[in-house]
Design a protein around this motif. Structure first.
Motif, PDB file in Angstrom:
ATOM      1  N   LYS A 102      35.710  36.304 -27.984  1.00 44.95           N
ATOM      2  CA  LYS A 102      36.287  35.386 -27.001  1.00 44.95           C
ATOM      3  C   LYS A 102      37.790  35.577 -26.853  1.00 44.95           C
ATOM      4  O   LYS A 102      38.350  35.332 -25.799  1.00 44.95           O
ATOM      5  N   ASN A 103      38.447  36.035 -27.932  1.00 47.37           N
ATOM      6  CA  ASN A 103      39.900  36.235 -27.875  1.00 47.37           C
ATOM      7  C   ASN A 103      40.284  37.537 -27.169  1.00 47.37           C
ATOM      8  O   ASN A 103      41.463  37.870 -27.087  1.00 47.37           O
ATOM      9  N   GLY A 104      39.286  38.280 -26.685  1.00 51.00           N
ATOM     10  CA  GLY A 104      39.549  39.501 -25.937  1.00 51.00           C
ATOM     11  C   GLY A 104      39.543  40.764 -26.774  1.00 51.00           C
ATOM     12  O   GLY A 104      39.560  41.864 -26.229  1.00 51.00           O
ATOM     13  N   LYS A 105      39.527  40.635 -28.089  1.00 56.36           N
ATOM     14  CA  LYS A 105      39.483  41.824 -28.939  1.00 56.36           C
ATOM     15  C   LYS A 105      38.072  42.404 -28.904  1.00 56.36           C
ATOM     16  O   LYS A 105      37.090  41.679 -28.824  1.00 56.36           O
TER      17      LYS A 105
ATOM     18  N   ILE B 173      20.580  39.418 -32.743  1.00 56.55           N
ATOM     19  CA  ILE B 173      19.950  39.139 -31.459  1.00 56.55           C
ATOM     20  C   ILE B 173      21.084  39.206 -30.456  1.00 56.55           C
ATOM     21  O   ILE B 173      22.091  38.506 -30.592  1.00 56.55           O
ATOM     22  N   ASP B 174      20.938  40.063 -29.470  1.00 50.98           N
ATOM     23  CA  ASP B 174      22.003  40.254 -28.494  1.00 50.98           C
ATOM     24  C   ASP B 174      22.456  38.905 -27.937  1.00 50.98           C
ATOM     25  O   ASP B 174      21.653  38.118 -27.452  1.00 50.98           O
ATOM     26  N   GLY B 175      23.745  38.621 -28.058  1.00 55.15           N
ATOM     27  CA  GLY B 175      24.314  37.381 -27.551  1.00 55.15           C
ATOM     28  C   GLY B 175      24.475  36.297 -28.599  1.00 55.15           C
ATOM     29  O   GLY B 175      25.133  35.295 -28.354  1.00 55.15           O
ATOM     30  N   TYR B 176      23.873  36.488 -29.767  1.00 56.39           N
ATOM     31  CA  TYR B 176      23.938  35.470 -30.810  1.00 56.39           C
ATOM     32  C   TYR B 176      24.735  35.923 -32.034  1.00 56.39           C
ATOM     33  O   TYR B 176      24.730  35.247 -33.048  1.00 56.39           O
ATOM     34  N   ASP B 177      25.384  37.087 -31.945  1.00 59.88           N
ATOM     35  CA  ASP B 177      26.144  37.539 -33.102  1.00 59.88           C
ATOM     36  C   ASP B 177      27.426  36.730 -33.237  1.00 59.88           C
ATOM     37  O   ASP B 177      27.921  36.149 -32.284  1.00 59.88           O
ATOM     38  N   SER B 178      27.931  36.670 -34.457  1.00 57.29           N
ATOM     39  CA  SER B 178      29.040  35.754 -34.770  1.00 57.29           C
ATOM     40  C   SER B 178      30.356  36.184 -34.117  1.00 57.29           C
ATOM     41  O   SER B 178      30.550  37.332 -33.754  1.00 57.29           O
ATOM     42  N   ASP B 179      31.230  35.234 -33.989  1.00 59.08           N
ATOM     43  CA  ASP B 179      32.542  35.430 -33.393  1.00 59.08           C
ATOM     44  C   ASP B 179      33.562  34.793 -34.332  1.00 59.08           C
ATOM     45  O   ASP B 179      33.382  33.649 -34.752  1.00 59.08           O
ATOM     46  N   PRO B 180      34.642  35.502 -34.690  1.00 58.39           N
ATOM     47  CA  PRO B 180      35.609  34.936 -35.639  1.00 58.39           C
ATOM     48  C   PRO B 180      36.331  33.696 -35.112  1.00 58.39           C
ATOM     49  O   PRO B 180      36.912  32.952 -35.891  1.00 58.39           O
ATOM     50  N   ASP B 181      36.277  33.471 -33.809  1.00 58.38           N
ATOM     51  CA  ASP B 181      36.916  32.285 -33.242  1.00 58.38           C
ATOM     52  C   ASP B 181      36.033  31.048 -33.329  1.00 58.38           C
ATOM     53  O   ASP B 181      36.460  29.957 -32.989  1.00 58.38           O
ATOM     54  N   HIS B 182      34.795  31.218 -33.780  1.00 57.37           N
ATOM     55  CA  HIS B 182      33.886  30.084 -33.909  1.00 57.37           C
ATOM     56  C   HIS B 182      33.965  29.483 -35.299  1.00 57.37           C
ATOM     57  O   HIS B 182      34.120  30.187 -36.285  1.00 57.37           O
ATOM     58  N   GLU B 183      33.827  28.181 -35.352  1.00 57.35           N
ATOM     59  CA  GLU B 183      33.684  27.506 -36.629  1.00 57.35           C
ATOM     60  C   GLU B 183      32.206  27.161 -36.751  1.00 57.35           C
ATOM     61  O   GLU B 183      31.613  26.584 -35.838  1.00 57.35           O
ATOM     62  N   TYR B 184      31.616  27.535 -37.880  1.00 63.32           N
ATOM     63  CA  TYR B 184      30.180  27.362 -38.059  1.00 63.32           C
ATOM     64  C   TYR B 184      29.867  26.201 -38.975  1.00 63.32           C
ATOM     65  O   TYR B 184      30.612  25.903 -39.897  1.00 63.32           O
ATOM     66  N   GLU B 185      28.727  25.567 -38.701  1.00 62.06           N
ATOM     67  CA  GLU B 185      28.239  24.519 -39.594  1.00 62.06           C
ATOM     68  C   GLU B 185      27.952  25.156 -40.950  1.00 62.06           C
ATOM     69  O   GLU B 185      27.437  26.263 -41.015  1.00 62.06           O
ATOM     70  N   PRO B 186      28.271  24.453 -42.013  1.00 60.90           N
ATOM     71  CA  PRO B 186      27.964  25.024 -43.330  1.00 60.90           C
ATOM     72  C   PRO B 186      26.449  25.058 -43.566  1.00 60.90           C
ATOM     73  O   PRO B 186      25.714  24.199 -43.088  1.00 60.90           O
TER      74      PRO B 186
END
Length: 169
Positions: A31-34, A117-130
């Motif tokens: 999302k940050n463009g990187k 799964i295409d589209g569901y891989d993690s993003d470092p800008d996301h905060e995930y539920e523990p």
């Protein structure tokens, strides 16, 4: 969803350099463009697509569609503002989302292979539920079993490269 007309070549077990698992790459942007590049370990139901110009059996393309992935982020922000990590889903939920067993070594849980799964891989800008990654490992939806020492072809320049998987997570 998986195209039933395609299937992974079962002879590609990864046990020898002549029968490597056919790894592939997924190119996207955070999302940050990187940019991000994921090397994907194919699952038992991952389509095997050989599109080599010269007939090289180790040359594969992205198996879900031609060229670069264009499927945007499919993760949904929860009411608390966090996201649910792909490794927190049950096997049943993952299969409904179209999981074919493919995995990648993400950054959220360093060294742990998680479902791709295409589209569901993690993003470092996301905060995930523990959640407890050990539960996902026990259920078989995270981590890998007995892949240390297997061979996998990955796209390379000028030709695909054969690598031996050197760790188990």
């Amino acid at each position: 969803p998986i195209d039933p007309s395609l299937s992974y070549d079962a002879s590609r077990s990864g046990k020898t350099v002549r029968t490597p698992l056919a790894g592939f790459m997924c190119f996207k942007y955070f999302k940050n463009g990187k940019n991000k590049v994921r090397i994907i370990l194919p699952g038992k139901l991952t389509p095997y697509v050989n599109s080599s110009i010269d007939g090289d059996p180790n040359a594969t393309e992205y198996p879900y569609q031609k060229g670069l992935s264009t499927r945007g982020n499919q993760q949904v922000r929860l009411l608390n503002g966090k996201y649910r990590h792909i490794a927190s889903y049950s096997l049943e939920e993952l299969r409904k989302m179209g999981w074919d067993g493919a995995m990648y070594n993400g950054g959220t849980y360093d060294g742990v292979w998680v479902p791709f799964i295409d589209g569901y891989d993690s993003d470092p800008d996301h905060e995930y539920e523990p959640f407890d990654i050990a539960i996902a490992k026990r259920s078989g939806t995270a981590g890998t079993k007995n892949i240390t020492g297997l061979c996998m072809s990955i796209p390379g320049h000028p030709r695909p490269q054969i690598v031996r998987i050197s760790h188990k997570a």
